[in-house]
Design an enzyme around this catalytic site. Structure first.
Site, PDB file in Angstrom:
ATOM      1  N   ASP A   1       9.323   2.742  -0.836  1.00  0.00           N
ATOM      2  CA  ASP A   1       8.327   3.448  -0.033  1.00  0.00           C
ATOM      3  C   ASP A   1       8.614   3.109   1.428  1.00  0.00           C
ATOM      4  O   ASP A   1       8.225   2.048   1.921  1.00  0.00           O
ATOM      5  CB  ASP A   1       6.925   3.026  -0.447  1.00  0.00           C
ATOM      6  CG  ASP A   1       5.879   3.696   0.424  1.00  0.00           C
ATOM      7  OD1 ASP A   1       4.674   3.489   0.178  1.00  0.00           O
ATOM      8  OD2 ASP A   1       6.262   4.428   1.370  1.00  0.00           O
TER       9      ASP A   1
ATOM     10  N   TYR B   1       0.849  -1.187   0.000  1.00  0.00           N
ATOM     11  CA  TYR B   1       0.000   0.000   0.000  1.00  0.00           C
ATOM     12  C   TYR B   1       0.885   1.237   0.000  1.00  0.00           C
ATOM     13  O   TYR B   1       1.860   1.302   0.764  1.00  0.00           O
ATOM     14  CB  TYR B   1      -0.902   0.003   1.236  1.00  0.00           C
ATOM     15  CG  TYR B   1      -1.766   1.231   1.389  1.00  0.00           C
ATOM     16  CD1 TYR B   1      -1.524   2.159   2.400  1.00  0.00           C
ATOM     17  CD2 TYR B   1      -2.830   1.481   0.514  1.00  0.00           C
ATOM     18  CE1 TYR B   1      -2.322   3.289   2.549  1.00  0.00           C
ATOM     19  CE2 TYR B   1      -3.635   2.603   0.651  1.00  0.00           C
ATOM     20  CZ  TYR B   1      -3.366   3.513   1.675  1.00  0.00           C
ATOM     21  OH  TYR B   1      -4.144   4.638   1.815  1.00  0.00           O
TER      22      TYR B   1
ATOM     23  N   LYS C   1       5.013   9.455   8.529  1.00  0.00           N
ATOM     24  CA  LYS C   1       4.838   8.908   9.871  1.00  0.00           C
ATOM     25  C   LYS C   1       5.860   9.448  10.885  1.00  0.00           C
ATOM     26  O   LYS C   1       5.722  10.564  11.383  1.00  0.00           O
ATOM     27  CB  LYS C   1       4.834   7.381   9.805  1.00  0.00           C
ATOM     28  CG  LYS C   1       3.636   6.834   8.980  1.00  0.00           C
ATOM     29  CD  LYS C   1       3.609   5.328   8.945  1.00  0.00           C
ATOM     30  CE  LYS C   1       2.603   4.806   7.955  1.00  0.00           C
ATOM     31  NZ  LYS C   1       1.229   4.801   8.470  1.00  0.00           N
TER      32      LYS C   1
END
Ligand code: KE4
Length: 428
Positions: free
Chosen positions: A240, A145, A268
Site C-alpha cells: 500500500d 491504515y 495522494k
C-alpha cells in the site's frame, strides 16, 4: 497566542451540520486538543487560517501536495482542463498518459486502474487478490491504515491472531474474521501465521514504510522476508504505497528497497491535490479486472481529466533533475535537527525520516513496532504540536501520522522550522 476566534466560530458552526465538524476525523484535532484551524488559503509551503495566521504546512493535505499549495503549473493545468470540461465519463488520452507514467515510474506495475481514493484502491486490490488466488483471508499489520473499507477496520484477534475483530461499530464480525492482524517488522509472526493458515491467505497488505503509526521504516530484511514467504505460499504481496508512493523514492518503497510486490496501491501525490487513487501490478493479475475480466470495480469519476491533469503535472515536476534529491536532503536536515534540538532540551526524542516524510517521537527508541510507537509520550507530542502551531508551524495533529515536505519547502523554510522547534521545546 495567535487569534483563533474565527476558527472557533467556524468550528462551532461546522459541528452543527458535519459529524465532529469535519469531513475526516483526524482534522478535528481530537488527538492533540484545541481548536482545529479552518484554512482560508495555501500558497507554496504555507497555509493561512481564517484568523489570518500563517503556518509552514507539513501536513500538505496528508501527502498529496508534494509541489506545495497552488503551484502555478498545477493551477494552470486545472484551469485549462476546467474550460474543456471537468469529467466526461468516457475515456481520455490524459488518463492513459497518467497510467503510462505510473507504469514507467513504479517497478512492479505493468497495468493500472485509476480510482478516486486510497480506500477504493486498497478495497479493489484486495477483491482482486481474493479472485486471483481464490482464497478468503487477508493479512494486515497492526498500526497500518489502508482506508476505511470494512475488512480493513480490524484489530488483532485475541492471542496469536488467526482472526480479526472489528475496530468500528458497523463492521460485521463475519467480515472482520477473514482479516488477520500481525505485528509489523516481526517476520517470525508472519512465518508462524503462514504455517497455520498460509493456504487460506489471498494477500498480505502493508505500508512498506509505515506512515500511519508515525513514520516507521521496515527492519532490514523484513520486506524481502515477506516477499519470499508470500511467494512460497501462493499468496499475493500488496504494497500500500498510497502514502509512500513518489514520496520515499520516485519509484516508491519498492524502488527504494528493491522488493517488488504483486500489487501496488497508490493515491495522494498522483492526484496533485485532487481525488485520485490507483491499483496496479502484473498484467496476469490486472487482466482479471472488468471489463477485461470478471472482477468488478467501477467509478463515476475514476480517471477524471481534472484530477488526472493535476497528477500528471505534479509527477512531471518532481521528476525534474535534482528536485526529489533536494527535498530528501532538506527532510534529512529537518528531522535530524528537530531530534537534536529536542534532546538538547533534555527531552526523549527519536526521529524517523524516509525520503520526503518524517516523524518525531518523544521516546528514547528504538521504535520498530506499533507497540513501540504507542509507548511514546503522546501528551508531550500534543503540547509540542501546539507550541509549534503558535510558532507558525503546522505539524500533523497526531503522533501517529507522518509529516511531509514539498519542493516549496526551501532551506530558509527549514531554518525557520528549526528555529520554531527551538522556541517550542523550551516552552514545553
Ligand atoms: P484515502 O481513502 O484517505 O484517499 O486513502 C486511504 C489510505 C490508504 N492507505 C494509506 C497508507 C493511507 O495513508 C491512506 C490515508 N491516509 C490518511 C492519513 N493517515 C488520510 C488522512 C485522513 O484520513 O483524513
Amino acid at each position: 497566542m495567535p487569534p483563533t476566534s474565527r476558527s472557533r466560530a467556524a468550528f462551532d458552526r461546522a459541528r452543527r451540520v458535519l459529524p465532529g465538524g469535519v469531513n475526516s476525523p483526524v482534522r478535528a484535532f481530537k488527538a492533540v486538543g484545541g481548536v482545529p484551524r479552518f484554512i482560508a488559503r495555501g500558497q507554496g509551503p504555507h497555509v493561512w487560517d481564517v484568523d489570518g495566521n500563517r503556518y509552514v504546512d507539513y501536513v500538505l493535505s496528508w501527502g498529496p501536495l508534494i509541489v506545495g499549495h497552488a503551484h502555478p503549473e498545477v493551477v494552470r493545468a486545472i484551469c485549462e482542463q476546467a474550460g474543456l470540461g471537468t469529467s466526461y465519463g468516457a475515456p481520455t488520452e490524459a488518463e492513459t498518459a497518467l497510467a503510462e507514467l505510473i507504469a514507467d515510474m513504479v517497478p512492479s506495475v505493468e497495468v493500472v486502474r485509476l480510482v478516486n481514493s486510497g480506500t477504493e484502491a486498497t478495497m479493489s486490490a484486495l477483491r482482486l487478490a481474493r479472485a486471483f488466488t481464490n482464497r478468503p483471508k487477508i493479512v494486515k499489520m497492526e498500526g497500518h491504515y489502508h482506508g476505511h473499507a470494512d475488512h480493513l477496520l480490524v484489530s488483532a484477534g485475541s492471542g496469536v491472531a488467526t482472526f480479526g475483530l472489528p475496530n468500528s461499530p458497523g463492521v460485521l464480525p463475519a467480515v472482520a474474521q477473514e482479516t488477520i492482524v500481525i505485528p509489523f517488522n516481526d517476520l517470525e509472526a508472519a512465518e508462524a501465521l503462514f504455517e497455520r493458515v498460509g493456504d487460506q491467505v489471498a494477500a498480505v497488505i502493508l505500508e512498506p514504510v509505515a506512515g500511519n503509526m508515525g513514520v516507521v521504516p521496515p527492519q532490514p530484511g523484513y520486506l524481502e522476508g515477506l516477499r519470499e514467504l508470500t511467494r512460497a505460499h501462493g499468496a499475493l504481496l500488496i504494497f500500500d504505497e498510497v502514502m509512500t508512493g513518489f514520496r520515499v523514492h520516485l519509484g516508491g518503497a519498492q524502488a527504494l528497497y528493491g522488493v517488488e510486490p504483486d500489487l501496488t496501491t497508490l493515491g495522494k501525490v498522483i492526484g496533485g491535490g485532487l481525488p485520485v487513487g490507483a491499483y496496479g501490478g502484473r498484467r496476469e493479475i490486472m487482466e482479471l479486472v472488468a471489463p477485461e475480466g470478471p472482477v468488478y470495480q467501477a467509478g463515476t469519476l475514476s480517471g477524471n481529466p481534472l484530477a488526472v491533469r493535476a497528477g500528471l503535472v505534479t509527477l512531471e515536476l518532481i521528476r525534474q533533475p535534482g528536485a526529489f534529491e533536494a527535498m530528501v536532503r532538506r527532510a534529512e536536515r529537518l528531522a535530524q535537527g528537530m531530534v537534536r534540538i529536542a534532546r538538547e532540551a533534555g527531552l526523549p526524542a527519536t526521529g524517523h525520516q524516509v525520503g520526503t516524510m518524517f516523524s518525531l517521537f518523544f521516546a528514547e527508541g528504538p521504535i520498530t513496532t506499533y507497540a513501540d510507537a504507542k509507548g511514546s509520550d503522546t501528551d508531550l507530542y500534543a503540547r509540542f504540536f501546539h507550541a509549534m502551531l503558535e510558532a507558525g508551524v503546522y505539524l500533523a495533529p497526531s503522533q501517529f501520522e507522518a509529516a511531509f515536505l514539498s519542493t516549496a519547502h526551501t532551506d530558509e523554510i527549514i531554518d525557520f522550522t528549526l528555529e520554531a522547534t527551538a522556541q517550542a521545546v523550551n516552552r514545553l
